[in-house]
Design a protein around this motif. Structure first.
Motif: not given
Length: 838
Positions: A6-11, A643-645, A553-557
């Motif tokens: 999973r790539l880092p989230s941009t949300t 995660a986001d998805d 920043e919370g961009a991972h799991w």
């Protein structure tokens, strides 16, 4: 986008997520810290307590050296010296060396693996409090004249009732056996945590070498410690009930104790060394600024050391009269273990050569470790040669050897680790000047204290003597050793002074002061990392410089609390693919109260305060039941977004569950204890001229056949209950378990009455005692199975047993299957083995 990569989230993350994490994971303060189960809090308490025992054992060591400084010294009496000598070794080995490596692992591993916590936080808390309370109670026996005085190895017949009639030996047997159970609980937690809670993407090949070392150590504890638990149980049965396992006049054998004790005792040396080696393999690459040379070879070497260590126990018994073949095999294994150890050594030297070492405080202690441990390893190869061992066995040469191995191989790396990881606690490194002076005093003092002991031993000074006459040429060497020991102690005190000063400074963010590549240096708080990182390499912080920012920043799991509770992600054991979301228990007083009750039961039973002991035991059982009742409640949320998805199921059952594997590991420990009892039975049987001995006869063959058949039938009923659908009514499940209880107890009663009718008498001879021990152990397991089945029935009646919350049923079934297997082995051993020998 898959769950594997999973790539880092941009949300952008909602601001309230971080506050929710802080609220859920907030650590108790003040006196409520006794209820904390978070790995960071428990780990720090664990480390602090083990270091306290290190200081206490060190004071006892200084008392020993003060007594031996000059000939014909009267500072300590012979009786007091024996207690001080025994407690020094016991506290160092059982209350410091093993607990401190587990303590550091409890503190470090979750963050190093990218997990929020270990999978059984309350088990970690229980293991710590049981060790702390039981250990302090055991140490206090020194102040009332009840400390053990038979040596930390407790060889019978010296420690039998005839030669040690007081309670001193009993405190060692029950206290140490209980503390070893605490160590096993910690090992189960670490094994399951390492295999199942690594960050996504952290495959076994990417796992830190330190985690590999602790995994191997956990497995070694599971296989080695049951032998000493069984041995202490047998010796306590002999002392309390006159069952003569080690009394030669009644068919016993004192050498049996040595086999059981050293099957634990020599792997224990490597159980102590391998965590230190894992820490060294983590620190040296960072200090040298380059990757570990031969990383895969080092991991294979760690596994190899663990494997070879189990072939060395008779290394301590070359003078005990073992056969030539056994001595030759052990001698070869003792030399072979040097090969994987040397692989690690050359990898460390290669890493230092490849990189550029900075002489920081951790580096100084690591260099001291390399020098001292190599000398200890060389003398280890010397004593592996049987003729040389015959000459120096039980002399001060051996004292020098094992102190070079244990202090060089474990204490110096531990001090390096305290320097290296100290910033994680309050953000401050230790004062360089203080640590440098401390290292100089410790390194110089250690060599001045212990190197002369090689010469003292070669000149004939035996171990364990409380004084010696003048004129033997030992005076100067002993005085040098005493001066060196006090210099070493001064270095230790200076180090702790510097460490405490750093800890008393105002807290700040630690950052990454050594520019390390492992995950424990990610920004973290009481909840661990802000989001669980996706790992793509061996050194993620080096290979992915933006990882710390992304995680914060919370961009991972799992950047939030998906269920409103404490959670971490369970991944597959090999590939670290996300499997399910594990809801973790929160802070609770139950582990502390349960540990206090357990410690009170063992210590008060030893002191013959029977009523108080059983009250403590009742408290322990009640709190344990309350603890277990909370642990397997159905979760209201079945699926959670991590995660986001990506969504994951909440919890799992059967072989996918971490608790199922923990039960399997516990049963392997159980099997180890039973096999030790079985070995004792075979050992005493082979020493007999007639088996069974006169006055006893084997029951009719139909009894064991029918008893085993009833046990197998009960297992079939348990299997039927486990396979019944859990939706709707569960009446068939309850009746199947109730009937299984009746069949299991009936089969055991049939076997027991047959043995009693055949004249079974555990007091008359060791053979009867060995048979009675195995039957008693089987009886205990049937009581446990009965309780487990009753527990499952109670949960069923309360509607807590569902397809999504069936851990109690699955784990109870495992315990039942094991008990049936154990019963079948006992039947074969007791009924078939004597007929084969006839």
């Amino acid at each position: 986008m898959t769950a594997m990569h999973r790539l880092p989230s941009t949300t952008p993350r909602p601001p309230e997520e971080l506050k929710q994490l802080e609220d859920v994971w907030r650590t108790p303060t003040g006196w409520r810290v006794f209820s904390a189960v978070n790995n960071t809090t428990v780990g720090l308490l664990y480390i602090g307590t083990s270091l306290l025992f290190f200081l206490l054992a060190g004071v006892l060591g200084l008392m020993i050296r003060a007594q031996l400084a000059v000939p014909d010294n009267t500072l300590l009496s012979a009786a007091t010296y024996n207690q001080v000598f025994t407690m020094h070794g016991t506290v160092m080995m059982f209350l410091f060396a093993i607990p401190v490596v587990e303590a550091i692992a409890v503190y470090l591993l979750p963050n190093m693996l990218g997990a929020r916590d270990l999978p059984f936080p309350r088990l970690s808390a229980y293991a710590f409090w049981a060790y702390a309370l039981g250990g302090l109670g055991f140490f206090c026996t020194l102040f009332v004249g009840l400390a053990p005085d038979g040596g930390w190895f407790m060889y019978p017949p010296l420690t039998g009732k005839a030669y040690s009639p007081g309670l001193n030996a009993d405190f060692w047997l029950l206290g140490i056996g209980f503390i070893e159970i605490s160590a096993i609980a910690g090992a189960i937690e670490l094994i399951v945590g390492i295999l199942f809670t690594r960050a996504p993407g952290m495959t076994l090949s990417r796992m830190p070498v330190y985690a590999w070392a602790m995994l191997v150590v956990g497995v070694m504890i599971v296989f080695a410690f049951p032998a000493v638990i069984a041995g202490t149980a047998l010796l306590e049965l002999e002392r309390a009930f006159d069952w003569p396992f080690f009394i030669a006049e009644r068919g016993g054998d004192p050498i049996l104790w040595q086999h059981l004790f050293w099957f634990f005792g020599h792997p224990e040396v490597y159980i102590i060394f391998l965590p230190a080696a894992g820490m060294v393999s983590t620190m040296i690459p960072t200090i040298a600024g380059t990757g570990l040379v031969g990383r895969r070879a080092v991991i294979v070497a760690v596994v190899g050391v663990g494997f070879f260590s189990f072939g060395l126990w008779a290394h301590h018994m070359f003078t005990a009269g073992i056969g030539t073949l056994e001595a030759g095999f052990t001698s070869a294994a003792s030399m072979a273990v040097a090969v994987p150890t040397a692989i690690q050594l050359f990898a460390w030297l290669g890493t230092m050569w490849k990189g550029r070492m900075r002489l920081t405080p951790p580096a100084l202690f690591l260099l001291g470790f390399l020098f001292i441990f190599v000398l200890g390893g060389l003398t280890g190869v010397m004593v592996a040669v049987v003729p040389f061992d015959w000459q120096v066995h039980d002399s001060y040469f051996i004292v020098a050897h094992f102190h070079y191995v244990l202090i060089g191989g474990m204490v110096f790396p531990m001090f390096a680790a305290l320097c290296y990881w100290l910033p994680l606690v309050k953000g401050h490194v230790i004062d360089t000047r203080c640590a440098t002076w401390s290292f100089g005093l410790m390194f110089g003092g250690f060599n001045l204290a212990f190197f002369p002991m090689h010469l003292t031993g070669l000149l004939g000074m035996p171990r364990r003597v409380y004084t010696y006459p003048s004129g033997l040429g030992w005076e100067l060497l002993n005085m040098l050793s005493t001066v060196g020991s006090f210099v070493f102690a001064a270095g230790v005190l200076l180090f702790f002074h510097g460490m405490i000063r750093s800890l008393l400074r105002p807290e700040k963010e630690p950052g990454n002061p050594w520019n390390a590549g492992t995950l424990e240096w990610l920004p973290n708080d009481c909840y661990g990392v802000r989001s669980i990182p996706q790992v793509e390499s061996n050194d993620p912080l080096w290979d992915h410089p933006a990882l710390a920012r992304e995680v914060e920043e919370g961009a991972h799991w799992l950047p939030n609390t998906a269920t409103g509770k404490r959670e971490t992600i369970v991944t597959t054991p090999v590939d670290a693919k996300p499997r399910y979301l594990l809801v973790l228990p929160t802070d609770s007083w139950l582990p502390f109260v349960c540990a206090a009750g357990t410690a009170g039961f063992f210590l008060l039973s030893t002191a013959k305060f029977t009523v108080s002991a059983w009250l403590c035991g009742a408290v322990a059982i009640v709190t344990l039941l309350m603890w277990l009742w909370e642990s397997d409640r159905p979760q209201p949320l079945r699926i959670a977004r991590v995660a986001d998805d990506v969504t994951l199921p909440v919890g799992a059952s059967g072989t996918a569950s971490h608790s199922w594997w923990a039960t399997v590991i516990m049963l392997i420990v159980d099997l180890g204890i039973f096999l030790s009892f079985l070995y004792a039975y075979v050992h005493v049987s082979m020493r007999m001229e007639i088996c069974p001995p006169p006055g006893m006869r084997l029951p009719d063959p139909w009894r064991p056949v029918l008893a085993t058949g009833l046990l197998l039938a009960s297992a079939g009923l348990v299997a039927l209950a486990r396979r019944r659908p859990l939706e709707g009514g569960q009446g068939v499940l309850r009746w199947a378990l109730a009937l299984a209880i009746a069949l299991g107890i009936g089969g055991f009663a049939l076997e027991l009455t047959g043995q009693i009718a055949g004249g079974l008498n555990p007091v008359r001879n060791a053979w009867g005692a060995a048979v009675a021990t195995m039957l008693a152990y089987q009886g205990m397991h049937l009581l446990l199975c009965t309780a487990a089945a009753g527990w499952v029935i109670a949960r069923s009646l309360c509607r807590h047993l569902t397809p999504h919350s069936r851990g109690s049923l699955d784990n109870a079934a495992l315990i039942w299957y094991y008990t049936v297997l154990q019963g079948a082995i006992i039947a074969a051993a007791v009924h078939v083995w004597p007929r084969l020998m006839a």
